[in-house]
Design an enzyme around this catalytic site. Structure first.
Site, mmCIF file in Angstrom:
data_model
loop_
_atom_site.group_PDB
_atom_site.id
_atom_site.type_symbol
_atom_site.label_atom_id
_atom_site.label_comp_id
_atom_site.label_asym_id
_atom_site.label_seq_id
_atom_site.Cartn_x
_atom_site.Cartn_y
_atom_site.Cartn_z
ATOM 1 C CG ASP A 237 34.480 43.643 48.287
ATOM 2 O OD1 ASP A 237 33.769 44.270 47.505
ATOM 3 O OD2 ASP A 237 35.720 43.719 48.291
ATOM 4 C CE LYS B 258 35.582 46.457 46.342
ATOM 5 N NZ LYS B 258 36.811 45.698 46.526
ATOM 6 C CB CYS C 165 37.750 45.919 50.151
ATOM 7 S SG CYS C 165 38.728 44.843 49.101
#
Lengths: 237, 238
Positions: free
Chosen positions: A27, A133, A166
């Site tokens: 990310d 995702k 995450c």
């Protein structure tokens, strides 16, 4: 040669090589690391996240040169938000940055928007899969496990943000699936330094509850020097 | 998505649909708990110059699906069912293509990723993966790399999020993506109905064999029915 790490020298299977070891960047998007992105709009200190870009870039360059499989994840929802849980939407609205609503970098955490893009310093090569995702964990509702197994990957080096969200969720999922994980502590961060410390301690507990922890310097020293320049396109970094 | 009706039951109760058994098993058929999965209706399967055609298969039974499935699709949209489209295709870098699958496709004479008249065979973004029955805004497309629409995708998450428990399956191939998706859906607790008149394989015999197999134990993976009966059930709320 293994990588010096805590609480064990990593990986357990011995010398990590391009055949069995992948680097995964979690990310590293404008929405988390950039001015006007989702994290910024939610009032978080995104400078802490931004600071991971420079060491992560060094690691990315070295893993590319050594010929490792590299993957990038991107948190973001389908533009129709059909994959957005009601509770996730509610929580983001409560934080003042509702997913799918407009911000300075386009609709927040929405696929295709400027804020959803990976930061320019770490932009993926065409050969490096990007995993889109909807959840915190990169294994949920994606083809990540399929991509890794197809390549025979069993060791994963983790960088990216955020360590308490995450990154940790994905490491936990990876651990359950039998991957040996290594977290690069200076290449990951949380918007809350206390949370970051908690996650490192949790990872180290019980002889490596979720894998091992080391620094970008240690992993770069342990990588064999590339014998040749990699074939194909020149490294854009 | 169909808004819940004022009575709080989420739309009029419909059904049941005749077939291997009155479907769904518990009679709970409503537009807002039921999705249509339109499977494999892509040019690589149905069109001349597509992947299956290049591999020497008879695409006529598949091409014949598009008109009747198209009209049922329109009717089910009007009835308020959720619609999702599944299509087979790989990442352009083929990082998601298992060696076994590549080898088999090469052996068929149409290697996945190689150029054909409709672009690279079974590669996302190539014209061959275009849907013959286009998705409307709000209808999700699931990119499938395996046989089953659940493997490595967000299909299960999307269905659960919307409370879609009944699945109606139609498309191609009966003995490929349709049956594999049916089996996995059933294991995940979805109540499935295969529309036998709106599924096809490259040979009518293979299609018929699968439909016979679905009848095992009176519907081991769900029911098998016909599109006209489903439409009648939905148009005639009890």
């Amino acid at each position: 040669m293994t990588v010096p790490a805590r609480p064990y020298d990593w990986p357990l299977s011995g010398t990590p090589g391009p055949a069995d070891t992948a680097l995964i960047l979690i990310d590293m998007q404008i929405d988390f690391c950039g001015e006007g992105g989702f994290a910024h709009q939610a009032g978080s200190d995104f400078a802490l996240l931004q600071a991971t870009i420079a060491p992560t870039r060094r690691v990315l360059r070295a893993f590319r040169a050594a010929g490792h499989f590299i993957l990038h994840t991107r948190e973001g929802h389908r533009p129709d938000l059909s994959d957005l849980n009601d509770n996730k939407r509610w929580r983001s609205a409560r934080a003042g940055a509702e997913i799918g609503s407009p911000g300075p970098c386009g609709r927040m955490l929405t696929r295709g928007e400027p804020g959803w893009q990976i930061v320019p310093e770490l932009v993926p090569l065409p050969t490096e899969p990007v995993i889109d995702k909807p959840g915190k964990g990169a294994f949920h509702a994606t083809d990540l496990d399929h991509l890794l197994r197809r390549r025979g990957i069993r060791n994963l080096v983790f960088a990216g943000v955020t360590s308490d969200c995450c990154v940790h969720t994905t490491m936990s999922e990876a651990c359950d699936r039998g991957y040996d994980c290594l977290l690069l502590e200076d290449c990951t961060a949380s918007v809350l330094t206390a949370h970051h410390a908690t996650i490192l301690n949790l990872t180290l507990r019980d002889h490596g509850l979720f894998g091992a922890v080391t620094t970008s310097t240690a992993v770069l020293e342990a990588l064999p020097a590339p014998t040749n320049a990699p074939s194909g396109a020149p490294d854009p970094l | 998505m169909t808004p819940a009706d004022p009575s709080g039951t989420g739309g009029p109760q419909a059904g049941p649909v005749p077939g291997l058994y009155p479907w769904p098993f518990d009679g709970d058929l409503r537009p807002d708990n039921t999705a249509l999965l339109v499977i494999g209706m892509q040019r690589d399967y149905l069109c001349a110059g597509g992947w299956l055609d290049c591999a020497g298969h008879d695409i006529a039974p598949l091409a014949a699906l598009s008109a009747p499935l198209g009209s049922t699709l329109s009717a089910l949209r009007r009835a308020g069912l959720a619609v999702l489209h599944l299509r087979e295709g790989h990442r352009p870098d083929l990082n998601d293509l298992p060696e076994t699958k590549r080898w088999r496709s090469a052996r068929m004479g149409a290697e996945i990723g190689h150029p054909g008249p409709l672009g690279r065979h079974l590669v996302r973004g190539a014209p061959g993966t275009d849907l013959v029955l286009p998705a409307l805004p709000g209808e999700d497309i699931i990119e499938v790399t395996g046989r089953s629409g659940f493997y490595g995708t967000d299909l299960d998450a999307l269905l659960r999020l919307r409370g879609l428990r009944n699945l109606v399956l139609a498309g191609a191939l009966t003995d490929g993506m349709v049956q594999a998706t049916l089996r996995e859906a059933n294991d995940r607790g979805y109540e499935c109905l295969v529309l036998e008149d709106l599924c096809a394989s490259t040979s009518p015999a293979q299609h018929a064999e699968q439909i016979r197999m679905f009848a095992l134990a009176g519907g081991l993976w769900g029911s098998v029915g016909r599109s006209a009966d489903l439409l009648a059930a939905l148009e005639d709320p009890r």
